[in-house]
Write a protein that holds these residues in place. Structure first.
Motif: not given
Length: 155
Positions: A32-44, A101-105, A107-116
Motif C-alpha cells: 500500500a504505497a499511500r501508507t509508506r510515509n506513515y509506516l517508514a519510521w515505525p517499521l524501521g 529504495a522507497t522512502y524519499a526523505p 535518501a535526502r538525509r543520506v545522499p548515498a542512498l539516492a541511487g537506489l
C-alpha cells in the motif's frame, strides 16, 4: 535472571509482539504505497529493535536450556529460535534496503542512498522481497512461539 525470573521468559514477550507487528508492517508498506510515509519510521524502528532483541532472547534461552536441561520439545523450540534470530537479522537488512529504495526523505538525509531510488525495477524488487520477508517473519514468529509454548505447556 530479571526480578527472579529467567530473562528469556520476559524478553520473549517483546519478540512475540515485535516480530509479527514488524512483519505486518513490511507487508502493508510493500503493498500500500499511500501508507509508506506513515509506516517508514515505525517499521524501521521496529526492525532495528527486533534484530538485537531476538539475539539477546535466543542467548537467554540458551542459558535457560543449559540450567534446566533440554527435552525434545525444548530442543525443537531451540532450533526454531535459531531460525528466528537469523530471520530477524536478514529481515532487518531487507527492510533497511526497502526503506532506502522507497522512502524519499531517507535518501535526502543520506545522499548515498539516492541511487537506489532512481531505479524503478530495483524499488519494485525490494518491495516484493520486503513483502515476502514480512510474511516469513510472521510465519516464523508463530512457529517459534508455538514450539516454545508447547515446550512449556505440553501438547
Amino acid at each position: 535472571m530479571i526480578a527472579g525470573l529467567p530473562a528469556h521468559i520476559l524478553l520473549v514477550h517483546a519478540v512475540v509482539v515485535f516480530g509479527p507487528l514488524a512483519g505486518l508492517g513490511a507487508v502493508v508498506y510493500g503493498l500500500a504505497a499511500r501508507t509508506r510515509n506513515y509506516l517508514a519510521w515505525p517499521l524501521g524502528v521496529l526492525t532495528l529493535m527486533l534484530a538485537p532483541l531476538s539475539l539477546i532472547t535466543a542467548q537467554a534461552g540458551e542459558q535457560l536450556q543449559a540450567i534446566r536441561g533440554a527435552t525434545d520439545a525444548i530442543q525443537a523450540h531451540a532450533r526454531q529460535g535459531d531460525i528466528f534470530k537469523y530471520t530477524a537479522v536478514v529481515f532487518f537488512v531487507v527492510v533497511a534496503l526497502m526503506l532506502a529504495a522507497t522512502y524519499a526523505p531517507l535518501a535526502r538525509r543520506v545522499p548515498a542512498l539516492a541511487g537506489l531510488q532512481e531505479s524503478r525495477p530495483v524499488r519494485i524488487a525490494l518491495l516484493a522481497v520486503g513483502v515476502l520477508a514480512g510474511l516469513f517473519m510472521i510465519y516464523q514468529s508463530i512457529i517459534t512461539g508455538h514450539s516454545g509454548s508447547s515446550s512449556v505447556w505440553g501438547g
